[in-house]
Scaffold this motif. Structure first.
Motif, PDB file in Angstrom:
ATOM      1  N   GLY A 110       0.695  -1.071  -0.032  1.00 48.19           N
ATOM      2  CA  GLY A 110      -0.013  -0.050   0.062  1.00 48.19           C
ATOM      3  C   GLY A 110       0.856   1.259   0.057  1.00 48.19           C
ATOM      4  N   LEU A 111       1.978   1.067  -0.820  1.00 47.96           N
ATOM      5  CA  LEU A 111       2.969   2.154  -0.848  1.00 47.96           C
ATOM      6  C   LEU A 111       2.317   3.535  -1.360  1.00 47.96           C
ATOM      7  CD1 LEU A 111       5.797   2.565   0.586  1.00 47.96           C
ATOM      8  CD2 LEU A 111       6.673   2.019  -1.795  1.00 47.96           C
ATOM      9  N   ALA A 112       1.518   3.434  -2.331  1.00 46.33           N
ATOM     10  CA  ALA A 112       1.037   4.721  -3.139  1.00 46.33           C
ATOM     11  C   ALA A 112       0.763   5.721  -2.153  1.00 46.33           C
ATOM     12  CB  ALA A 112       0.263   4.370  -4.220  1.00 46.33           C
ATOM     13  N   ASN A 113      -0.681   5.112  -1.361  1.00 47.73           N
ATOM     14  CA  ASN A 113      -1.281   6.020  -0.295  1.00 47.73           C
ATOM     15  C   ASN A 113      -0.146   6.544   0.601  1.00 47.73           C
ATOM     16  OD1 ASN A 113      -3.892   6.893   0.905  1.00 47.73           O
ATOM     17  ND2 ASN A 113      -3.364   5.442   2.392  1.00 47.73           N
ATOM     18  N   GLY A 114       0.752   5.633   1.109  1.00 46.39           N
ATOM     19  CA  GLY A 114       1.668   6.137   2.197  1.00 46.39           C
ATOM     20  C   GLY A 114       2.441   7.083   1.780  1.00 46.39           C
ATOM     21  N   LEU A 115       2.882   7.018   0.540  1.00 48.42           N
ATOM     22  CA  LEU A 115       3.870   8.224  -0.102  1.00 48.42           C
ATOM     23  C   LEU A 115       2.876   9.488  -0.441  1.00 48.42           C
ATOM     24  CD1 LEU A 115       5.751   5.983  -2.764  1.00 48.42           C
ATOM     25  CD2 LEU A 115       6.671   7.323  -0.692  1.00 48.42           C
ATOM     26  N   MET A 116       1.919   9.315  -0.859  1.00 43.64           N
ATOM     27  CA  MET A 116       1.171  10.691  -0.866  1.00 43.64           C
ATOM     28  C   MET A 116       0.725  11.119   0.195  1.00 43.64           C
ATOM     29  SD  MET A 116      -2.612  10.815  -2.727  1.00 43.64           S
ATOM     30  CE  MET A 116      -3.471  10.189  -1.421  1.00 43.64           C
ATOM     31  N   ASN A 117       0.398  10.523   1.390  1.00 43.27           N
ATOM     32  CA  ASN A 117       0.243  10.987   2.595  1.00 43.27           C
ATOM     33  C   ASN A 117       1.426  11.741   3.246  1.00 43.27           C
ATOM     34  OD1 ASN A 117      -2.701  10.074   2.717  1.00 43.27           O
ATOM     35  ND2 ASN A 117      -2.035   8.346   3.697  1.00 43.27           N
ATOM     36  N   SER A 118       2.649  11.076   2.995  1.00 43.46           N
ATOM     37  CA  SER A 118       3.920  11.481   3.470  1.00 43.46           C
ATOM     38  C   SER A 118       4.317  12.925   2.795  1.00 43.46           C
ATOM     39  CB  SER A 118       4.886  10.403   3.199  1.00 43.46           C
ATOM     40  OG  SER A 118       4.736   9.394   4.094  1.00 43.46           O
ATOM     41  N   VAL A 119       4.000  12.999   1.315  1.00 36.01           N
ATOM     42  CA  VAL A 119       4.444  14.068   0.678  1.00 36.01           C
ATOM     43  C   VAL A 119       3.391  15.270   1.287  1.00 36.01           C
ATOM     44  CG1 VAL A 119       4.235  15.108  -1.434  1.00 36.01           C
ATOM     45  CG2 VAL A 119       5.148  12.961  -1.251  1.00 36.01           C
ATOM     46  N   ILE A 120       2.186  15.046   1.545  1.00 38.76           N
ATOM     47  CA  ILE A 120       1.490  16.156   1.960  1.00 38.76           C
ATOM     48  C   ILE A 120       1.751  16.695   3.318  1.00 38.76           C
ATOM     49  CG2 ILE A 120      -1.247  16.812   2.660  1.00 38.76           C
ATOM     50  CD1 ILE A 120      -2.048  14.473   0.507  1.00 38.76           C
ATOM     51  N   VAL A 121       1.819  15.842   4.083  1.00 38.51           N
ATOM     52  CA  VAL A 121       2.144  16.212   5.593  1.00 38.51           C
ATOM     53  C   VAL A 121       3.493  16.720   5.627  1.00 38.51           C
ATOM     54  CG1 VAL A 121       2.220  15.530   7.984  1.00 38.51           C
ATOM     55  CG2 VAL A 121       0.366  14.437   6.553  1.00 38.51           C
ATOM     56  N   ALA A 122       4.343  16.104   5.297  1.00 37.85           N
ATOM     57  CA  ALA A 122       5.762  16.402   5.459  1.00 37.85           C
ATOM     58  C   ALA A 122       6.019  17.750   4.488  1.00 37.85           C
ATOM     59  CB  ALA A 122       6.919  15.329   4.990  1.00 37.85           C
TER      60      ALA A 122
ATOM     61  N   LEU B 234       3.988  19.880   3.817  1.00 38.13           N
ATOM     62  CA  LEU B 234       3.243  21.311   4.349  1.00 38.13           C
ATOM     63  C   LEU B 234       3.978  21.642   5.531  1.00 38.13           C
ATOM     64  CD1 LEU B 234       0.633  22.838   3.989  1.00 38.13           C
ATOM     65  CD2 LEU B 234      -0.459  21.284   5.468  1.00 38.13           C
ATOM     66  N   THR B 235       4.537  20.643   6.326  1.00 38.90           N
ATOM     67  CA  THR B 235       5.365  21.158   7.400  1.00 38.90           C
ATOM     68  C   THR B 235       6.529  21.790   7.232  1.00 38.90           C
ATOM     69  OG1 THR B 235       4.525  19.106   8.839  1.00 38.90           O
ATOM     70  CG2 THR B 235       6.551  19.915   9.351  1.00 38.90           C
TER      71      THR B 235
ATOM     72  N   ILE C 248      -7.119  13.417  15.965  1.00 39.82           N
ATOM     73  CA  ILE C 248      -6.556  12.299  15.837  1.00 39.82           C
ATOM     74  C   ILE C 248      -6.975  11.545  14.575  1.00 39.82           C
ATOM     75  CG2 ILE C 248      -5.754  10.187  16.747  1.00 39.82           C
ATOM     76  CD1 ILE C 248      -6.248  11.259  19.484  1.00 39.82           C
ATOM     77  N   GLY C 249      -6.038  11.033  13.679  1.00 38.66           N
ATOM     78  CA  GLY C 249      -6.572  10.493  12.648  1.00 38.66           C
ATOM     79  C   GLY C 249      -6.660  11.262  11.264  1.00 38.66           C
ATOM     80  N   THR C 250      -6.312  12.624  11.509  1.00 37.35           N
ATOM     81  CA  THR C 250      -6.272  13.508  10.481  1.00 37.35           C
ATOM     82  C   THR C 250      -5.081  14.166   9.907  1.00 37.35           C
ATOM     83  OG1 THR C 250      -6.608  15.482  11.873  1.00 37.35           O
ATOM     84  CG2 THR C 250      -8.698  14.155  11.285  1.00 37.35           C
ATOM     85  N   TYR C 251      -5.171  14.679   8.752  1.00 41.17           N
ATOM     86  CA  TYR C 251      -3.829  15.319   8.279  1.00 41.17           C
ATOM     87  C   TYR C 251      -3.191  16.406   8.912  1.00 41.17           C
ATOM     88  CZ  TYR C 251      -4.475  12.672   3.870  1.00 41.17           C
ATOM     89  OH  TYR C 251      -4.551  11.446   2.949  1.00 41.17           O
ATOM     90  N   TRP C 252      -4.206  17.320   9.201  1.00 47.19           N
ATOM     91  CA  TRP C 252      -3.850  18.558   9.952  1.00 47.19           C
ATOM     92  C   TRP C 252      -3.511  18.138  11.393  1.00 47.19           C
ATOM     93  CZ3 TRP C 252      -6.640  20.800  14.113  1.00 47.19           C
ATOM     94  CH2 TRP C 252      -7.914  20.344  14.339  1.00 47.19           C
TER      95      TRP C 252
ATOM     96  N   ILE D  15      14.128  21.408   4.479  1.00 51.57           N
ATOM     97  CA  ILE D  15      14.592  19.958   4.127  1.00 51.57           C
ATOM     98  C   ILE D  15      14.547  19.509   5.764  1.00 51.57           C
ATOM     99  CG2 ILE D  15      16.314  18.525   3.604  1.00 51.57           C
ATOM    100  CD1 ILE D  15      17.076  20.478   1.090  1.00 51.57           C
ATOM    101  N   PHE D  16      15.135  19.875   6.685  1.00 49.82           N
ATOM    102  CA  PHE D  16      14.987  19.209   8.035  1.00 49.82           C
ATOM    103  C   PHE D  16      13.817  19.077   8.672  1.00 49.82           C
ATOM    104  CE2 PHE D  16      19.763  20.289   7.871  1.00 49.82           C
ATOM    105  CZ  PHE D  16      20.236  19.274   8.445  1.00 49.82           C
ATOM    106  N   ALA D  17      12.919  20.202   8.168  1.00 46.84           N
ATOM    107  CA  ALA D  17      11.531  20.027   8.685  1.00 46.84           C
ATOM    108  C   ALA D  17      10.618  19.011   7.858  1.00 46.84           C
ATOM    109  CB  ALA D  17      10.664  21.252   8.598  1.00 46.84           C
ATOM    110  N   PHE D  18      11.095  18.632   6.684  1.00 53.61           N
ATOM    111  CA  PHE D  18      10.565  17.637   5.727  1.00 53.61           C
ATOM    112  C   PHE D  18      11.014  16.138   6.168  1.00 53.61           C
ATOM    113  CE2 PHE D  18      10.583  15.005   2.147  1.00 53.61           C
ATOM    114  CZ  PHE D  18       9.487  14.998   1.421  1.00 53.61           C
ATOM    115  N   LEU D  19      12.258  15.997   6.571  1.00 54.83           N
ATOM    116  CA  LEU D  19      12.834  14.828   6.907  1.00 54.83           C
ATOM    117  C   LEU D  19      12.132  14.420   8.284  1.00 54.83           C
ATOM    118  CD1 LEU D  19      16.841  15.165   6.318  1.00 54.83           C
ATOM    119  CD2 LEU D  19      14.953  14.004   4.918  1.00 54.83           C
ATOM    120  N   LEU D  20      11.768  15.130   9.083  1.00 53.00           N
ATOM    121  CA  LEU D  20      11.130  15.016  10.358  1.00 53.00           C
ATOM    122  C   LEU D  20       9.807  14.448  10.232  1.00 53.00           C
ATOM    123  CD1 LEU D  20      10.838  15.270  13.452  1.00 53.00           C
ATOM    124  CD2 LEU D  20      10.166  17.320  13.103  1.00 53.00           C
ATOM    125  N   GLY D  21       9.076  14.878   9.209  1.00 54.44           N
ATOM    126  CA  GLY D  21       7.816  14.091   9.003  1.00 54.44           C
ATOM    127  C   GLY D  21       7.906  13.080   7.932  1.00 54.44           C
TER     128      GLY D  21
END
Length: 307
Positions: free
Chosen positions: A88-100, A102-103, A164-168, A229-235
């Motif tokens: 299920g990597l496609a959904n996980g990658l998309m979520n990581s890109v969005i959250v990390a 934006l952070t 809890i359980g949301t992107y934001w 970049i460091f903030a992106f790596l954190l997420g």
């Protein structure tokens, strides 16, 4: 009594040790050439050999990897095709890109404004805030998982807002840890910028916001890139908070990999090939990010070291 000065004749050749010259490199070099080459080769091998093993294992079958074979008998891209359905990597990658992502953007922008105030203005509590930025870096994240979870759960009960359980909700968690470090990076960078540019802008009638947007921001891109970049790596790399603050629809790539690795441990032969392929796919965006912003990273990390 007379003093004589040895003045070179006009047209006489003279040498100047310029940066990068052979004379200066021989003086400043700490290690002999052969030892320096050995150290560099050893460090490269220390990094590249494990990466090569992971890459070859991703092209190999699970049984060969379990036997410890380094070189695959047959090269196959089957593992890279399977990870999109099994992990299920496609959904996980998309979520990581969005959250990390934006952070990274929000923390970098807030860090510039915060650092500008801390560096250019004198006010009560300024030193306390600067010391607090460093102190916050020493708090382990494991100590804050339960308090943050309880805080979000209490806020959801009191305000009727699901966190809890949301992107934001995950974004706010990462921003809490990324913003102090990003601010400290920008404080170090802005200290090296000359004040004369801002004074000249004030004489021309520029406001504080105009100075920040038209002078500070264009000159601060190396520091902004480093903090982002460091903030992106954190997420991107976080598993602890993402495993607690997400549900299956919002889980990040790191959590998806952890769940996949745990679920395959009970089998006769774990899916080593798919694990290696998933790890490479998840690492590829970070490597490309470093390669693309390499020149900004060098300038941002070394800023403030020499004035």
């Amino acid at each position: 009594m007379s003093a004589t000065l040895d003045v070179p004749a006009i047209g006489a050749p003279h040498t100047v040790d310029r940066p990068g010259s052979r004379q200066q490199s021989e003086v400043t070099r700490l290690l002999p050439t052969w030892l320096l080459a050995f150290v560099v080769a050893a460090l490269c091998a220390f990094i590249l050999v494990p990466m090569l093993y992971v890459f070859l294992a991703s092209l190999n079958n699970d049984l060969s990897v379990a036997r410890g074979d380094f070189w695959p008998e047959t090269f196959s891209l089957e593992n890279y095709a399977k990870i999109w359905t099994s992990v299920g990597l496609a959904n996980g990658l998309m979520n990581s890109v969005i959250v990390a992502g934006l952070t990274a953007v929000v923390s970098a922008m807030l860090a510039v404004a915060t650092a500008y105030v801390l560096v250019r203005y004198e006010f009560r509590g300024r030193l306390t805030m600067l010391r607090g930025l460093l102190g916050l870096q020493s708090i382990p994240g494991t100590l804050l998982v339960l308090p943050v979870f309880v805080l979000y759960a209490s806020a959801a009960t009191a305000l009727g807002i699901q966190i809890i359980g949301t992107y934001w909700g995950l974004f706010l968690t990462y921003l809490t840890f990324a913003l102090p470090f990003s601010t400290w990076v920008m404080v170090t960078y802005l200290r090296g910028l000359p004040r004369e540019l801002e004074e000249a802008a004030r004489i021309d009638g520029a406001s504080n916001m105009g100075i920040l947007t038209k002078i500070i921001l264009p000159l601060s891109w190396p520091g902004i890139i480093v903090s982002a970049i460091f903030a992106f790596l954190l997420g991107w790399n976080d598993v602890l908070f993402a495993s607690v603050m997400t549900r299956p629809e919002t889980q990040t790539a790191a959590v998806a990999l952890q769940i996949f690795a745990t679920s395959t441990e009970s089998g006769a032969v774990p899916y080593y090939g798919q694990m290696m392929a998933s790890a490479l796919v998840c690492a590829a965006p970070v490597v490309l990010l470093y390669l693309f912003f390499q020149r900004y990273l060098v300038g941002g990390l070394t800023a403030g070291g020499v004035k």
